[in-house]
Structures are given as structure tokens and as C-alpha cells.
Design a protein around this motif. Structure first.
Motif, short mmCIF file in Angstrom:
data_model
loop_
_atom_site.label_atom_id
_atom_site.label_comp_id
_atom_site.label_asym_id
_atom_site.label_seq_id
_atom_site.Cartn_x
_atom_site.Cartn_y
_atom_site.Cartn_z
N TYR A 58 0.83 -1.21 0.00
CA TYR A 58 0.00 0.00 0.00
C TYR A 58 0.87 1.26 0.00
O TYR A 58 0.45 2.30 -0.51
CB TYR A 58 -0.94 0.00 1.20
N PRO A 101 -5.22 2.76 1.14
CA PRO A 101 -3.92 2.62 1.79
C PRO A 101 -3.93 2.91 3.28
O PRO A 101 -3.11 2.37 4.02
CB PRO A 101 -3.04 3.64 1.04
N ILE A 117 -6.08 -4.54 -3.16
CA ILE A 117 -4.79 -4.28 -3.80
C ILE A 117 -4.93 -4.25 -5.31
O ILE A 117 -4.32 -3.40 -6.00
CB ILE A 117 -3.76 -5.37 -3.37
#
Length: 435
Positions: free
Chosen positions: A308, A375, A395
């Protein structure tokens, strides 16, 4: 060597050799440690005692405020005229006067007590005064009603709910706060890195555009390659700076501890007898906390932080690079920065106010999938346990969005990098996307 790698090397070397970069890299740890030592010193200093006069015409509350607060010293001046006490407040001899009038019954007293001062006192101080007076009045009401106060105290029940997991293991209160603190620390680090070094990417583009250097560079390099090289090169310089900060900061803390004789352990200033008794009483609780913390998905947290970190930085840096190409100065960029920073701020608020209460709820789950907030929000959810498929989807969406934003930003970058003397609007940026 590829063109992008050459640009990365150029950007990295240019940032590392910059005088301001070198100065801040080696000066910042000294500033941070100095501030930490100064704050620690201030925390050890006892605040100046504030004198509060008590004018109690009932004689019931004079001795009730002695252990209220170390910051305030209460003096019984019930025999002194109130006019004189008010004058003392005016000349700042006293912080304030607690005036308790004499009334026929306690019920009338509940709304007639006054605290007289030049400046408004803190809410917590007034609440403590109210709590002390309320307890005393309650006891007096019990006595007046011929109730046995000792029997009432014994009859009061104190319930302590023990926490346990479905697997049969014990759990403790406060572990969720520790989990959100761990996730929040990683999320906050990503946010600060994005803001600091994203702005660095934007300034680099603006500087080259202003100095007309970009016209020479763009003759042999594609705008997309130049943008990616700047983003990656700046991120590598930033990682190097963070690494140096960590090494110097830890070294300075150890040196300060050795020279000043400061024990940095949490129990350094606690008497041994208290430590021993606390260990006997709470030793089992500490072992449960340690067991719960070791049960966290540490490998997943660290792996996700790296993923992230990269995805979030590249995503936002693409926006910063596009803005830098569209404007001629940092002043012109302010109108475009707010929409970029707002999702980061929103993610922090959602993390601390929603994830901690319902880490697997709809709001937390949705915002951990949205690439502009994932994130930070997902890193705060991971310590609570996140299914692998949610992590994989989040992701995948983040990096897919990154690729789309790079394409999107490259179109603005391609046109804006050679535009001079005109302040672009949102409508103008939309037109550039069609070129």
C-alpha cells in the motif's frame, strides 16, 4: 540502460545532492530529538499552583476539595467578606472564588453555587467541583432521610465483565485500541510520505517547466517516461531520507539516555515495590496482552504496508505530477491540491472513528476498497483480521486505478508540460484529456 532508469538516476542524484535535502536529512533528527527531550522536560515540571478561595456559608464543603487537583490550592476564606474576595480576583491574588451560600435546604443549594473568576475555568475543573459537591450533598440527603449510608455503599454493585474469545482463550479490554494504534501509525506514515514527497514531485516539475529545461528533455523523452522517472526517483530519495532519520534518531536517543542517565523503559520512574505488586496482580493480564499482540497478522501487516505504501504513493504522485505540469507556480496549484488531500483526511477520520468500532462493517469495508482511501483504511483494518479475498481485491483495485491514473495524468502532463503563461481551470484540464 533504459530511458526510465536514466531519469530515475537523474532525479535521485539531483534530490540527494540538493543542499536543502542534505541539511534537512541530518538536521531534522536533531530537531525531533531536541523537541522530544524538551517536551519530556516540560512534562516533569510541576505546574504553578493556582489559589482558589472557598467562601462556604454552610460549612459542609470546606474540607472536601483538598485532594481534588494538585494544580489548585483551596483556601478556606469563609469568614472573609465576599466583596474583598472579588477584589482579590480582580487583582489576580486568587484564580477564583467558590461561593456556597447558606440556604434552608439542600435542594435549593443545587443551583445556587457560583464560581467567580476573571477568566472561564476549564470544563474538567468545573465538572470535578460539581462531582465533589454532588457526592457530599447526596451523603447529607441520606443522613437527613435517616438512611444507613454504610449499608447503601455495601449494597452498591460493581460489575466487571470478563472478555473471552469463542475459542475459549481469555481477552482483555483495550486491545482494540492497541490494534487501531498500530494500523493508524502505518497509515499516518503513508499519508505523510504522500504529502511531503508528492509535493516534491510537483515542485520538481514546476521548476523544470519554469526554467525551460523540460523543453530540452522532452525532445528525447516521452512525457510518460519522464513522469514515471520523476515519481520513482523522488520516492527512492525519500526512502533514503527516512532510513537515515531512523538511524540517526535512534542513535541520538541512546546517546541522550546514556549521557543524561535517563532510563527509557516505561517502568523507569516507578518504585520497585509498586512494580512488584503490579507484576503479581497484573502479570497474567500482561501475558494475555502479549499473547494477543503476537497473535496479530504481523507478516500480513508488514507485507500490506509495503504494497500500500508503493501503490498509494505512486497513485497520488501521478496527480501531483499532473498538477505540476498544468501550472506555472506553486501558488496556482492550490486550487487543485484540496481534492487530492481531502481523501487522505477522510481516510484518517474513517479509520479512527469507524474502524475501531466496527472494523468489518459496511463503511470500513467499502472505504478499504476505494483506492483513494484504501492505503490508510485497510491498514487500520488488517490488525483486526481481514479475509484474504478482500485484501486481494483492494490491492488489485489500487494498482488498476494507479495504471488508469497514470494514463489519465500522462495526458494532462503531455499537454501541460509545454503550456506557459496561462492559469488552467478544471474545464481546461478536461479539454486536455481529449487531445
Amino acid at each position: 540502460m533504459s530511458i526510465i532508469s536514466l531519469i530515475i538516476k537523474r532525479e535521485f542524484v539531483a534530490k540527494v545532492r540538493n543542499k536543502s535535502f542534505i541539511v534537512m536529512t541530518f538536521l531534522s533528527p536533531f530537531l525531533f530529538v531536541g523537541i522530544a527531550v524538551f517536551v519530556g522536560y516540560l512534562s516533569t515540571m510541576k505546574p504553578d499552583n493556582k489559589k482558589v478561595a472557598i467562601h462556604d456559608e454552610t460549612g459542609l464543603f470546606v474540607n472536601e476539595f483538598k485532594a481534588l487537583n494538585d494544580e489548585y490550592v483551596f483556601q478556606d476564606l469563609s469568614m472573609v467578606d465576599m466583596k474583598f474576595l472579588k477584589d482579590s480576583i480582580t487583582y489576580e491574588s486568587y484564580e477564583g472564588v467558590l461561593y456556597i451560600p447558606k440556604v434552608s435546604n439542600n435542594a435549593d443549594l443545587e443551583n445556587k453555587i457560583e464560581f467567580i473568576s476573571n477568566e472561564s475555568p476549564s470544563i474538567s475543573f468545573i465538572e470535578k467541583l460539581q462531582e465533589v459537591i454532588s457526592k457530599k450533598l447526596t451523603k447529607e440527603n441520606f443522613k437527613n432521610s435517616n438512611l444507613d449510608t454504610i449499608a447503601i455503599q455495601k449494597a452498591q454493585a460493581k460489575v466487571n465483565i470478563n472478555l473471552a474469545k469463542a475459542s475459549g482463550e481469555k481477552s482483555l479490554r483495550g486491545i482494540n485500541e492497541i490494534k487501531i494504534a498500530i494500523g493508524g501509525a502505518f497509515g499516518y506514515l503513508i499519508m505523510m510520505f504522500i504529502i511531503i514527497y508528492g509535493n516534491m514531485v510537483m515542485r520538481s516539475v514546476i521548476e523544470e517547466k519554469t526554467n525551460r529545461i523540460v523543453e530540452i528533455i522532452i525532445s528525447s523523452v516521452k512525457p510518460f517516461q519522464l513522469m514515471m522517472g520523476k515519481i520513482i526517483g523522488t520516492s527512492l530519495a525519500g526512502l533514503l531520507q527516512f532510513f537515515i532519520w531512523a538511524i540517526i534518531g535512534l542513535g541520538l536517543m541512546f546517546v541522550a539516555s546514556a549521557l543524561l542517565g535517563i532510563d527509557a523503559s516505561p517502568a523507569a520512574n516507578i518504585p520497585p515495590s509498586i512494580v512488584k505488586s503490579a507484576h503479581q496482580e497484573f502479570g497474567g493480564m500482561a501475558s494475555i496482552y502479549i499473547q494477543d499482540l503476537w497473535g496479530l497478522p504481523i507478516a500480513t501487516i508488514l507485507f500490506s504496508f509495503v504494497i500500500y505504501f508503493i501503490g498509494g504513493y505512486f497513485l497520488y504522485s501521478s496527480f501531483y505530477a499532473a498538477i505540476g505540469a498544468a501550472v506555472d507556480s506553486e501558488t496556482d496549484s492550490q486550487q487543485f491540491l484540496l481534492p487530492i488531500i481531502m481523501p487522505l483526511i477522510l481516510a484518517v477520520y474513517i479509520g479512527f472513528f469507524t474502524v475501531i468500532n466496527d472494523p468489518h462493517g459496511t463503511v470500513a469495508t467499502v472505504f478499504s476498497m476505494i483506492p483513494l482511501t484504501s492505503p490508510i483504511v485497510m491498514l487500520m483494518r488488517i490488525p483486526f483480521g481481514v479475509p484474504w479475498w478482500q485484501l486481494a481485491i483492494s490491492i488489485s483495485i489500487l494498482f488498476a486505478t494507479f495504471l488508469f491514473v497514470v494514463w489519465f495524468a500522462a495526458k494532462i502532463y503531455r499537454v501541460g508540460i509545454l503550456m506557459y503563461g496561462k492559469k488552467p481551470s478544471w474545464k481546461e484540464l478536461y479539454k486536455w484529456l481529449k487531445y
